[in-house]
Design a protein around this motif. Structure first.
Motif, PDB file in Angstrom:
ATOM      1  N   ARG A  30      -4.411  25.230  49.766  1.00  0.00           N
ATOM      2  CA  ARG A  30      -4.289  26.296  50.759  1.00  0.00           C
ATOM      3  C   ARG A  30      -3.064  26.081  51.646  1.00  0.00           C
ATOM      4  O   ARG A  30      -3.026  26.504  52.782  1.00  0.00           O
ATOM      5  CB  ARG A  30      -5.570  26.456  51.574  1.00  0.00           C
ATOM      6  N   ASP A  31      -2.063  25.450  51.066  1.00  0.00           N
ATOM      7  CA  ASP A  31      -0.779  25.239  51.728  1.00  0.00           C
ATOM      8  C   ASP A  31       0.223  26.153  51.031  1.00  0.00           C
ATOM      9  O   ASP A  31       0.652  25.856  49.909  1.00  0.00           O
ATOM     10  CB  ASP A  31      -0.374  23.774  51.595  1.00  0.00           C
ATOM     11  N   PRO A  32       0.575  27.285  51.657  1.00  0.00           N
ATOM     12  CA  PRO A  32       1.443  28.255  50.993  1.00  0.00           C
ATOM     13  C   PRO A  32       2.768  27.666  50.507  1.00  0.00           C
ATOM     14  O   PRO A  32       3.235  27.996  49.419  1.00  0.00           O
ATOM     15  CB  PRO A  32       1.675  29.328  52.054  1.00  0.00           C
ATOM     16  N   GLU A  33       3.382  26.811  51.307  1.00  0.00           N
ATOM     17  CA  GLU A  33       4.666  26.202  50.905  1.00  0.00           C
ATOM     18  C   GLU A  33       4.489  25.338  49.667  1.00  0.00           C
ATOM     19  O   GLU A  33       5.309  25.397  48.749  1.00  0.00           O
ATOM     20  CB  GLU A  33       5.238  25.363  52.062  1.00  0.00           C
ATOM     21  N   LYS A  34       3.440  24.557  49.633  1.00  0.00           N
ATOM     22  CA  LYS A  34       3.185  23.680  48.484  1.00  0.00           C
ATOM     23  C   LYS A  34       2.860  24.507  47.240  1.00  0.00           C
ATOM     24  O   LYS A  34       3.404  24.265  46.160  1.00  0.00           O
ATOM     25  CB  LYS A  34       2.018  22.730  48.796  1.00  0.00           C
ATOM     26  N   LYS A  65      -3.286  35.810  52.594  1.00  0.00           N
ATOM     27  CA  LYS A  65      -4.470  35.645  51.755  1.00  0.00           C
ATOM     28  C   LYS A  65      -5.424  34.632  52.376  1.00  0.00           C
ATOM     29  O   LYS A  65      -6.609  34.898  52.547  1.00  0.00           O
ATOM     30  CB  LYS A  65      -4.034  35.197  50.351  1.00  0.00           C
ATOM     31  N   TRP A  66      -4.900  33.454  52.687  1.00  0.00           N
ATOM     32  CA  TRP A  66      -5.786  32.383  53.155  1.00  0.00           C
ATOM     33  C   TRP A  66      -6.174  32.523  54.617  1.00  0.00           C
ATOM     34  O   TRP A  66      -7.049  31.817  55.093  1.00  0.00           O
ATOM     35  CB  TRP A  66      -5.181  31.028  52.829  1.00  0.00           C
ATOM     36  N   SER A  67      -5.578  33.466  55.336  1.00  0.00           N
ATOM     37  CA  SER A  67      -6.061  33.755  56.686  1.00  0.00           C
ATOM     38  C   SER A  67      -7.272  34.691  56.619  1.00  0.00           C
ATOM     39  O   SER A  67      -8.067  34.746  57.559  1.00  0.00           O
ATOM     40  CB  SER A  67      -4.957  34.369  57.545  1.00  0.00           C
ATOM     41  N   ARG A  68      -7.427  35.415  55.488  1.00  0.00           N
ATOM     42  CA  ARG A  68      -8.567  36.330  55.286  1.00  0.00           C
ATOM     43  C   ARG A  68      -9.662  35.704  54.440  1.00  0.00           C
ATOM     44  O   ARG A  68     -10.844  35.971  54.653  1.00  0.00           O
ATOM     45  CB  ARG A  68      -8.106  37.602  54.568  1.00  0.00           C
ATOM     46  N   GLU A  69      -9.271  34.938  53.424  1.00  0.00           N
ATOM     47  CA  GLU A  69     -10.216  34.355  52.471  1.00  0.00           C
ATOM     48  C   GLU A  69     -10.507  32.926  52.908  1.00  0.00           C
ATOM     49  O   GLU A  69      -9.814  31.987  52.533  1.00  0.00           O
ATOM     50  CB  GLU A  69      -9.657  34.418  51.050  1.00  0.00           C
ATOM     51  N   LEU A  70     -11.550  32.788  53.728  1.00  0.00           N
ATOM     52  CA  LEU A  70     -11.868  31.515  54.368  1.00  0.00           C
ATOM     53  C   LEU A  70     -12.698  30.624  53.439  1.00  0.00           C
ATOM     54  O   LEU A  70     -13.463  31.115  52.624  1.00  0.00           O
ATOM     55  CB  LEU A  70     -12.609  31.786  55.676  1.00  0.00           C
ATOM     56  N   GLU A  71     -12.521  29.315  53.588  1.00  0.00           N
ATOM     57  CA  GLU A  71     -13.203  28.307  52.764  1.00  0.00           C
ATOM     58  C   GLU A  71     -12.973  28.558  51.269  1.00  0.00           C
ATOM     59  O   GLU A  71     -13.859  28.373  50.442  1.00  0.00           O
ATOM     60  CB  GLU A  71     -14.687  28.218  53.099  1.00  0.00           C
TER      61      GLU A  71
END
Length: 156
Positions: A30-34, A65-71
Motif C-alpha cells: 500500500r505504498d504507491p511509490e513502491k 485508491k488506498w485512501s478509499r479502500e481501507l485494510e
C-alpha cells in the motif's frame, strides 16, 4: 552455483509466477511509490473505467485508491503467460470508511518491456459486498505470508 531467476522477458512459468507474486507484494505494501516501480515511466492502464498514463499518474491513482479502500489485502494468481505477457486473476478485500466490507474480483492483462517493466495493464474488476464474518484474508497488513492459501486453495 544457483543461477538467479530472470524477471525480464521471455518469461518461464517460474519467472511469471514470481513476477505475479512481486506485483502482489508491491500492491499489498500500500505504498504507491513502491508499487509504481514495477511500471514503466510511460505505462498505460485501464483500471475499471479509468484510464491512467505514466508512473506519476499511477502513484496518484494508487494514493486515491488506498485512501478509499481501507485494510486492503490482495491475492494474485497466474492465469497464463507468453513471451512478454502475463494474465492474472485476483481478489482483494477491503472496507470503506463506513465499515462496509467488499471482496473485489478481477482479471489483469500485462505487457512488459525488455527491462521487465509493465508497459500496459488492463484490469476488469467487480466488487461484491460481503459481511465482515465472510472475510478470508486475515493476515496483518502488508505482504501475504508464504504459508497463506492462494485463490485456488481458498476456493475463489
Amino acid at each position: 552455483m544457483v543461477q538467479a531467476l530472470s524477471l525480464v522477458p521471455p518469461f518461464t512459468r517460474e519467472a511469471a509466477e514470481l513476477k505475479v507474486r512481486k506485483a502482489e507484494d508491491g500492491w499489498n505494501s500500500r505504498d504507491p511509490e513502491k508499487a509504481a516501480l514495477g511500471y514503466s515511466l510511460d505505462s498505460v492502464w485501464r483500471n475499471r473505467a479509468e484510464f491512467v498514463t505514466g508512473r506519476a499518474d499511477i502513484v496518484k491513482f494508487l494514493e486515491r485508491k488506498w485512501s478509499r479502500e481501507l485494510e486492503y489485502r490482495l491475492i494474485k494468481e497466474l492465469w497464463a503467460f507468453d513471451t512478454n505477457r502475463i494474465a492474472v486473476r485476483f481478489a482483494y478485500e477491503w472496507h470503506d470508511d463506513s465499515g462496509n466490507w467488499f471482496r473485489s474480483y478481477g482479471n489483469e492483462n500485462w505487457l512488459f518491456d525488455a527491462q521487465g517493466l509493465n508497459v500496459h495493464r488492463y484490469a476488469c474488476i467487480n466488487d461484491l459486498p460481503i459481511k465482515e464474518s465472510e472475510r478470508k484474508y486475515h493476515w496483518p497488513l502488508g505482504r501475504r505470508p508464504d504459508d497463506h492459501p492462494g485463490l485456488s486453495e481458498l476456493g475463489l
